[in-house]
Write an enzyme that holds these catalytic residues in place. Structure first.
Site, short mmCIF file in Angstrom:
data_model
loop_
_atom_site.label_atom_id
_atom_site.label_comp_id
_atom_site.label_asym_id
_atom_site.label_seq_id
_atom_site.Cartn_x
_atom_site.Cartn_y
_atom_site.Cartn_z
N HIS A 92 3.13 23.24 28.55
CA HIS A 92 2.33 22.09 28.96
C HIS A 92 2.23 22.05 30.47
O HIS A 92 3.06 22.63 31.18
CB HIS A 92 2.94 20.78 28.43
CG HIS A 92 4.18 20.35 29.18
ND1 HIS A 92 4.15 19.44 30.22
CD2 HIS A 92 5.48 20.70 29.04
CE1 HIS A 92 5.36 19.25 30.67
NE2 HIS A 92 6.20 20.00 29.98
N CYS A 93 1.19 21.36 30.95
CA CYS A 93 1.06 21.10 32.38
C CYS A 93 1.19 19.59 32.57
O CYS A 93 1.86 18.92 31.79
CB CYS A 93 -0.25 21.64 32.94
SG CYS A 93 -1.71 20.90 32.21
N MET A 94 0.54 19.03 33.57
CA MET A 94 0.72 17.60 33.85
C MET A 94 0.04 16.70 32.83
O MET A 94 0.48 15.58 32.59
CB MET A 94 0.17 17.31 35.25
CG MET A 94 0.60 15.97 35.81
SD MET A 94 2.36 15.94 36.17
CE MET A 94 2.56 14.27 36.75
N ARG B 90 -1.84 18.32 29.81
CA ARG B 90 -2.36 19.05 28.65
C ARG B 90 -1.28 19.88 27.96
O ARG B 90 -0.42 20.45 28.59
CB ARG B 90 -3.50 19.99 29.08
CG ARG B 90 -4.47 19.35 30.04
CD ARG B 90 -5.39 20.36 30.70
NE ARG B 90 -6.07 19.77 31.85
CZ ARG B 90 -6.94 20.40 32.61
NH1 ARG B 90 -7.26 21.65 32.35
NH2 ARG B 90 -7.49 19.79 33.65
#
Length: 660
Positions: free
Chosen positions: A26-28, A30
């Protein structure tokens, strides 16, 4: 049970179950999936989930937008799925399985040659400089070169060949190293394999054509003989040999007991790969490389060379967008090895100039738009120096017509270039410095082609732009003119007032977000990212930065950080408002390189507190826009939020949003 346990179970089912997930991270905002079979994901049902704000597929990754709470969702998801999360690099690697064969080949070539580009550029510039001092007959009535009349420059010429030879003749060493590095095997073995391909014991590849078969040295094994031929400057033999070494090493690691692997694995892998390289792969790779270069050479020099040039010159810029242009490096190097020069590289350099000249046309058209010039001028300069991405993505593609004008100018210049037989000795920096790579006898013809690549796109862009761009009064930005023309509404008037009323913009009423960076404030729709610009995560605005430290826009608590990528920060204000600050587009892929957190999660901060230090040069070098987004993911108790854009802002001073 976690807060998102039920949603996690549902998403797991909808993406095709545990067995369909090759990797997940995951990113910030998504969830990023590499799916074994993307077709099994029920996209409509996923987007219908309340917790999901949207989804899209990019570079083989299926990305599900959750928002600021993605970290909590991710933790619940991997727990419910019974899998361990993967690093972003692992997800990228797994996502490659969703690429077609051509995409994989292009990606592999790009990843192999990317680490070699700095050395190739340096070598090209050095050979170009040597062209100027040892091959241009400018002295004593055109009979002598600078090296002929000066022992100092003759010594410099000889010394510089030390570097030129190391870069181009010893290229297989770099290729073998790069392949082993990319594939995660022993890099030193790759270096040794490369050295065996260019050993001084072998007949130099460049001397093979002038050596009769009987004089070629051989290894005599009694029952058979093998030619002792080097592969200096050869690309395909080195790639084939390196991948053979990689897969042999992986094979022997798998079957060898750990107690003897230190001896068996490197010995067997290297020995067998060197045998395969010289006995089988080298000769085969040589013939394949020769066939490819012969095909391209016939296209450039044959009956239809003008058609070939027109097509290649016109489509090269679109190839840059797709990434297919990486193939040209290998072809250029093979042409140089086989024919002592390349007619492909001059056309590439001309394409750079043409796209830069299209930007120059935009500079002329937008001469009264200082904000546009802040993007146009640097993009034009970098394009003329051979770096086209800022010009193509930052200027020309945004408007469309400058990109097409550049393509047309490039095609015309390429036709002239090939018609005059313009040939380069080496590849290196494109654009204007590309002149240094041209063989001395063709420098005059290349200068003519450069003039064409300069004039045609500039004139076409200027003519087309007059019809397509609205005239902007002095002192008024193009952005504001478009807003006023489209709407003529109170909202547009408010934006113009914010731009022209500096006093109002610098007031700090209660319920204010101040500029988190110095730069140019723009509406969210101009960010050019599907997730942010469409407001999927919430309303907001963005700043094109001129500074390199992100500041808190208000008193708040640090609600979320991304320890791996360090490119974003979540804030929670006292009124419950949640703010996401996101530096750059797709910068999560930089894995934190160039970013430094200055705060900790849970920390209370005041307006103006430094949050993140970031390196704009590294972001741009990685090919990402550095536009920084502010998203109001949860308005809290605020009933109305008004954003102020279309103006210059100063960090910690200018109000960029007010709310009640």
């Amino acid at each position: 049970m976690g807060r998102y346990a039920e949603d996690a179970k549902e998403l797991l089912r909808l993406v095709g179950g545990r067995e369909n997930i090759a990797a997940v991270s995951h990113c910030m905002t998504r969830m990023r999936f590499a799916l074994a079979d993307p077709g099994k994901a029920d996209v409509k049902a996923i987007e219908a989930m309340k917790v999901v704000k949207g989804s899209f597929t990019q570079s083989g990754q299926f990305q599900v937008i959750i928002g600021n709470t993605v970290a909590d969702f991710y933790n619940d998801f991997v727990k419910e799925a019974g899998i361990e999360g993967a690093s972003k690099e692992a997800v990228n690697q797994a996502a490659k399985k969703n690429q077609n064969v051509l995409q994989r080949v292009v990606t592999a070539l790009a990843e192999i040659f990317a680490p070699l580009i700095p050395a190739i550029i340096t070598g090209g510039l050095i050979l170009g400089f040597r062209n100027c001092i040892d091959s241009l007959y400018l002295f004593e009535n055109g009979t002598k070169t600078l090296c002929d009349i000066s022992q100092f420059w003759a010594g410099i010429d000889s010394f510089l060949w030390l570097i030129g030879e190391a870069v181009f003749h010893m290229l297989p060493v770099g290729i073998c190293w790069s392949v082993t590095k990319k594939m995660g095997t022993t890099q030193m073995l790759g270096i040794v394999l490369g050295l065996t391909l260019v050993s001084g014991q072998l007949l130099n590849a460049y001397a093979v054509a002038g050596t009769v078969a009987a004089d070629i040295p051989k290894w005599n094994f009694g029952g058979f003989q093998v030619n002792m031929i080097g592969y200096q400057g050869q690309v395909i033999p080195a790639i084939l040999a390196a991948f053979t070494l990689v897969y042999l090493e992986k094979f022997f690691r798998k079957i060898t007991p750990q107690v003897i692997s230190m001896i068996v694995v490197p010995f067997c892998s290297l020995l067998l790969s060197v045998i395969a390289a010289h006995f089988i792969l080298g000769p085969i790779g040589w013939k394949i490389g020769a066939a490819v270069s012969a095909l391209v050479f016939s296209g450039i020099t044959g009956t239809f060379k003008v058609v070939f040039a027109a097509i290649f010159g016109t489509i090269y810029a679109p190839l840059v967008i797709t990434g297919l242009h990486h193939m040209s490096n290998a072809i250029d190097l093979q042409l140089i090895a086989d024919y002592g020069g390349t007619m492909l590289w001059p056309m590439i350099a001309l394409s750079n100039i043409a796209q830069g000249s299209a930007v120059l046309g935009m500079i002329w058209l937008q001469k009264n738009d200082p904000e546009a010039q802040e993007v146009n001028i640097p993009a034009c300069i970098s394009c003329y120096l051979g770096v086209t991405e800022p010009a193509i993505f930052g200027v020309n593609l945004k408007r469309g017509f400058p990109f097409v004008c550049g393509m047309i100018g490039s095609g015309i210049a390429a036709v002239a270039c090939v018609a005059m037989g313009t040939t380069a000795n080496a590849i290196g920096v494109g654009g204007l410095p590309g002149l240094l790579s041209i063989q001395p006898q063709f420098m005059g013809s290349f200068a003519i082609c450069m003039a064409i690549a300069f004039a045609v796109p500039f004139l076409l862009t200027a003519i087309a732009g007059k019809k397509r761009l609205q005239a902007v009064p002095a002192g008024q930005t193009a952005e504001l003119a478009e807003i006023a023309a489209v709407a003529g509404s109170s909202a547009a008037a408010g934006v113009m007032a914010a731009k022209m009323g500096e006093t109002e913009a610098n007031e700090k009423p209660a319920g204010t977000l101040t500029a988190f960076l110095s730069g140019t404030a723009i509406p969210l729709v101009e960010v050019k990212d599907g997730v942010f610009s469409e407001g999927i995560l919430g309303d907001g605005m963005a700043i094109i930065p001129e500074s390199d430290t992100l500041y808190a826009p208000a008193d708040a608590e640090i609600a979320a950080l991304m320890p791996d990528s360090r490119h974003a920060c979540g804030l929670k204000l006292e009124n419950g408002m949640e703010v996401l600050l996101h530096i750059g587009i797709d910068t999560v892929g930089m894995n934190g390189d160039g970013f430094e957190y200055l705060v900790q999660e849970g920390q209370k901060v005041s307006a103006g507190t430094p949050l993140i230090k970031f390196d704009r040069a590294k972001i741009k070098a990685a090919g990402h826009p550095d536009v920084t987004v502010c998203i109001i993911s949860n308005p809290g108790n605020a009933k109305a939020i008004r954003f102020r854009t279309g103006m210059k802002v100063t960090e910690n001073e200018t109000a960029v949003a007010t709310f009640q």
